[in-house]
Design a protein around this motif. Structure first.
Motif, PDB file in Angstrom:
ATOM      1  N   SER A  64     -35.125  17.212  86.334  1.00 18.55           N
ATOM      2  CA  SER A  64     -36.590  17.520  85.607  1.00 18.55           C
ATOM      3  C   SER A  64     -36.609  17.031  84.244  1.00 18.55           C
ATOM      4  CB  SER A  64     -36.518  19.068  85.443  1.00 18.55           C
ATOM      5  OG  SER A  64     -35.454  19.540  84.745  1.00 18.55           O
ATOM      6  N   LEU A  65     -36.421  15.512  84.145  1.00 19.43           N
ATOM      7  CA  LEU A  65     -36.389  14.969  83.039  1.00 19.43           C
ATOM      8  C   LEU A  65     -37.839  14.845  82.315  1.00 19.43           C
ATOM      9  CD1 LEU A  65     -34.972  12.792  81.140  1.00 19.43           C
ATOM     10  CD2 LEU A  65     -35.826  10.921  82.603  1.00 19.43           C
ATOM     11  N   ARG A  66     -37.844  15.539  81.151  1.00 21.40           N
ATOM     12  CA  ARG A  66     -39.342  15.554  80.532  1.00 21.40           C
ATOM     13  C   ARG A  66     -39.872  14.381  80.010  1.00 21.40           C
ATOM     14  NH1 ARG A  66     -43.743  18.832  79.392  1.00 21.40           N
ATOM     15  NH2 ARG A  66     -44.515  18.274  77.380  1.00 21.40           N
ATOM     16  N   ASN A  95     -48.407   9.779  63.227  1.00 19.50           N
ATOM     17  CA  ASN A  95     -47.700  10.457  62.414  1.00 19.50           C
ATOM     18  C   ASN A  95     -47.588  11.962  62.866  1.00 19.50           C
ATOM     19  OD1 ASN A  95     -46.774   8.057  61.198  1.00 19.50           O
ATOM     20  ND2 ASN A  95     -48.059   8.323  59.189  1.00 19.50           N
ATOM     21  N   LYS A  96     -46.505  12.676  63.058  1.00 21.47           N
ATOM     22  CA  LYS A  96     -46.553  14.122  63.130  1.00 21.47           C
ATOM     23  C   LYS A  96     -45.484  14.593  62.279  1.00 21.47           C
ATOM     24  CE  LYS A  96     -48.932  14.562  67.269  1.00 21.47           C
ATOM     25  NZ  LYS A  96     -50.051  15.479  67.570  1.00 21.47           N
ATOM     26  N   THR A  97     -45.547  15.827  62.168  1.00 19.67           N
ATOM     27  CA  THR A  97     -44.445  16.606  61.529  1.00 19.67           C
ATOM     28  C   THR A  97     -44.100  17.862  62.474  1.00 19.67           C
ATOM     29  OG1 THR A  97     -45.268  16.145  59.368  1.00 19.67           O
ATOM     30  CG2 THR A  97     -43.594  18.066  59.568  1.00 19.67           C
ATOM     31  N   PHE A  98     -42.572  17.805  62.843  1.00 25.51           N
ATOM     32  CA  PHE A  98     -42.252  18.873  63.892  1.00 25.51           C
ATOM     33  C   PHE A  98     -41.690  19.982  62.953  1.00 25.51           C
ATOM     34  CE2 PHE A  98     -38.759  20.821  66.751  1.00 25.51           C
ATOM     35  CZ  PHE A  98     -39.720  20.985  67.678  1.00 25.51           C
ATOM     36  N   PRO A  99     -42.464  21.402  63.333  1.00 25.61           N
ATOM     37  CA  PRO A  99     -42.182  22.224  62.423  1.00 25.61           C
ATOM     38  C   PRO A  99     -40.753  23.105  62.707  1.00 25.61           C
ATOM     39  CG  PRO A  99     -43.569  23.026  64.346  1.00 25.61           C
ATOM     40  CD  PRO A  99     -43.314  21.366  64.702  1.00 25.61           C
ATOM     41  N   SER A 100     -39.810  22.216  62.633  1.00 26.09           N
ATOM     42  CA  SER A 100     -38.287  22.675  62.656  1.00 26.09           C
ATOM     43  C   SER A 100     -37.996  23.135  61.086  1.00 26.09           C
ATOM     44  CB  SER A 100     -37.251  21.709  63.113  1.00 26.09           C
ATOM     45  OG  SER A 100     -37.384  20.679  62.317  1.00 26.09           O
ATOM     46  N   HIS A 101     -36.878  23.573  60.943  1.00 28.01           N
ATOM     47  CA  HIS A 101     -36.252  23.928  59.381  1.00 28.01           C
ATOM     48  C   HIS A 101     -35.129  23.111  59.333  1.00 28.01           C
ATOM     49  CE1 HIS A 101     -39.054  27.346  59.238  1.00 28.01           C
ATOM     50  NE2 HIS A 101     -38.700  27.552  60.523  1.00 28.01           N
ATOM     51  N   PRO A 102     -35.224  22.029  58.503  1.00 25.04           N
ATOM     52  CA  PRO A 102     -36.336  21.391  57.674  1.00 25.04           C
ATOM     53  C   PRO A 102     -37.497  20.964  58.557  1.00 25.04           C
ATOM     54  CG  PRO A 102     -34.532  20.430  57.250  1.00 25.04           C
ATOM     55  CD  PRO A 102     -33.869  21.431  57.866  1.00 25.04           C
ATOM     56  N   PRO A 103     -38.335  20.913  58.283  1.00 27.29           N
ATOM     57  CA  PRO A 103     -39.203  19.705  59.205  1.00 27.29           C
ATOM     58  C   PRO A 103     -38.936  18.488  59.370  1.00 27.29           C
ATOM     59  CG  PRO A 103     -40.754  21.012  57.584  1.00 27.29           C
ATOM     60  CD  PRO A 103     -39.216  21.178  57.091  1.00 27.29           C
ATOM     61  N   ILE A 104     -39.320  17.794  60.468  1.00 24.52           N
ATOM     62  CA  ILE A 104     -39.024  16.619  60.699  1.00 24.52           C
ATOM     63  C   ILE A 104     -40.304  15.605  60.935  1.00 24.52           C
ATOM     64  CG2 ILE A 104     -37.958  15.040  62.521  1.00 24.52           C
ATOM     65  CD1 ILE A 104     -36.301  17.211  63.560  1.00 24.52           C
ATOM     66  N   ALA A 105     -40.480  14.726  59.862  1.00 23.63           N
ATOM     67  CA  ALA A 105     -41.559  13.863  59.846  1.00 23.63           C
ATOM     68  C   ALA A 105     -41.216  12.595  60.810  1.00 23.63           C
ATOM     69  CB  ALA A 105     -41.861  13.458  58.400  1.00 23.63           C
ATOM     70  N   MET A 106     -42.327  12.048  61.630  1.00 27.78           N
ATOM     71  CA  MET A 106     -41.982  11.182  62.646  1.00 27.78           C
ATOM     72  C   MET A 106     -43.446  10.322  62.880  1.00 27.78           C
ATOM     73  SD  MET A 106     -41.602  13.550  65.820  1.00 27.78           S
ATOM     74  CE  MET A 106     -41.177  14.881  65.009  1.00 27.78           C
ATOM     75  N   ARG A 107     -43.177   8.940  63.345  1.00 26.33           N
ATOM     76  CA  ARG A 107     -44.197   8.248  63.994  1.00 26.33           C
ATOM     77  C   ARG A 107     -43.712   8.292  65.562  1.00 26.33           C
ATOM     78  NH1 ARG A 107     -48.548   6.305  62.760  1.00 26.33           N
ATOM     79  NH2 ARG A 107     -49.561   4.477  63.609  1.00 26.33           N
ATOM     80  N   ILE A 108     -44.909   8.661  66.408  1.00 24.89           N
ATOM     81  CA  ILE A 108     -44.614   8.639  67.880  1.00 24.89           C
ATOM     82  C   ILE A 108     -45.607   7.933  68.372  1.00 24.89           C
ATOM     83  CG2 ILE A 108     -42.973  10.575  67.634  1.00 24.89           C
ATOM     84  CD1 ILE A 108     -45.266  12.286  68.820  1.00 24.89           C
ATOM     85  N   ALA A 109     -45.582   7.599  69.811  1.00 30.55           N
ATOM     86  CA  ALA A 109     -46.226   7.245  70.820  1.00 30.55           C
ATOM     87  C   ALA A 109     -45.637   7.488  72.139  1.00 30.55           C
ATOM     88  CB  ALA A 109     -46.691   5.788  70.778  1.00 30.55           C
ATOM     89  N   PHE A 110     -46.520   7.812  73.131  1.00 35.39           N
ATOM     90  CA  PHE A 110     -45.937   8.062  74.304  1.00 35.39           C
ATOM     91  C   PHE A 110     -46.621   7.147  75.627  1.00 35.39           C
ATOM     92  CE2 PHE A 110     -44.440  12.041  72.740  1.00 35.39           C
ATOM     93  CZ  PHE A 110     -43.488  12.111  73.590  1.00 35.39           C
ATOM     94  N   CYS A 111     -45.946   6.416  76.337  1.00 39.29           N
ATOM     95  CA  CYS A 111     -46.432   5.861  77.277  1.00 39.29           C
ATOM     96  C   CYS A 111     -45.944   6.207  78.761  1.00 39.29           C
ATOM     97  CB  CYS A 111     -46.188   4.397  77.228  1.00 39.29           C
ATOM     98  SG  CYS A 111     -44.521   3.771  77.483  1.00 39.29           S
ATOM     99  N   LYS A 112     -46.509   5.897  79.769  1.00 38.79           N
ATOM    100  CA  LYS A 112     -45.869   5.867  81.310  1.00 38.79           C
ATOM    101  C   LYS A 112     -45.181   4.704  81.518  1.00 38.79           C
ATOM    102  CE  LYS A 112     -47.631   9.725  83.099  1.00 38.79           C
ATOM    103  NZ  LYS A 112     -46.912  10.908  83.586  1.00 38.79           N
ATOM    104  N   GLU A 117     -42.075   7.589  84.603  1.00 34.36           N
ATOM    105  CA  GLU A 117     -41.581   8.715  83.616  1.00 34.36           C
ATOM    106  C   GLU A 117     -42.451   8.356  82.240  1.00 34.36           C
ATOM    107  OE1 GLU A 117     -39.818   4.571  83.241  1.00 34.36           O
ATOM    108  OE2 GLU A 117     -40.707   5.664  84.811  1.00 34.36           O
ATOM    109  N   GLU A 118     -42.223   9.488  81.379  1.00 39.79           N
ATOM    110  CA  GLU A 118     -42.855   9.457  80.160  1.00 39.79           C
ATOM    111  C   GLU A 118     -41.797   8.650  79.259  1.00 39.79           C
ATOM    112  OE1 GLU A 118     -44.539  13.269  79.143  1.00 39.79           O
ATOM    113  OE2 GLU A 118     -45.998  13.039  80.705  1.00 39.79           O
TER     114      GLU A 118
END
Length: 126
Positions: A64-66, A95-112, A117-118
């Motif tokens: 079950s690889l996400r 750009n996204k910010t993952f709401p962890s403590h502390p938050p993680i700012a990132m630039r992401i993209a997803f493809c198949k 697989e993603e």
């Protein structure tokens, strides 16, 4: 006990799938061949390996690889390269910010990828 992630394994049902998957990760994304054997290859991601090989049992319920996240300094370039090669980019670069403590700012993209697989292209912005 654990020193880190050594590799992620991807099993291909056919020679054609193996060839397409190798082309995607090696030729389009630029991963270097670390080891090669009949029916398989180990690609160097820079912080672990991606094992791609021809296998008999490729049942969908085996694991079950996400998704596979690859760190890059050029999310936009990776997304453009896979799109130009005909692979769907279902989450364009952003750009996204993952709401962890502390938050993680990132630039992401997803493809198949070629096996369905993603693949996430990930660049920390900190």
């Amino acid at each position: 006990m654990i020193k880190g992630l050594h590799h992620v394994s991807m099993k291909c049902a056919t020679e054609e799938a193996l060839s397409q998957t190798l082309e995607f990760y090696r030729d389009i994304l630029g991963l270097q061949v670390y080891r090669r054997w009949p029916g398989g290859v180990l690609l160097d991601t820079g912080s672990g390996f991606l094992e791609i090989f021809l296998g008999q049992d490729v049942s969908a319920g085996k694991g079950s690889l996400r998704h596979l996240a690859l760190e890059t300094d050029d999310v936009d370039g990776c997304a453009r390269a896979v799109s130009e090669a005909g692979y769907p980019v279902f989450l364009p670069p952003q750009n996204k910010t993952f709401p962890s403590h502390p938050p993680i700012a990132m630039r992401i993209a997803f493809c198949k990828g070629p096996l369905g697989e993603e693949v996430e292209f990930f660049c920390p912005l900190e």
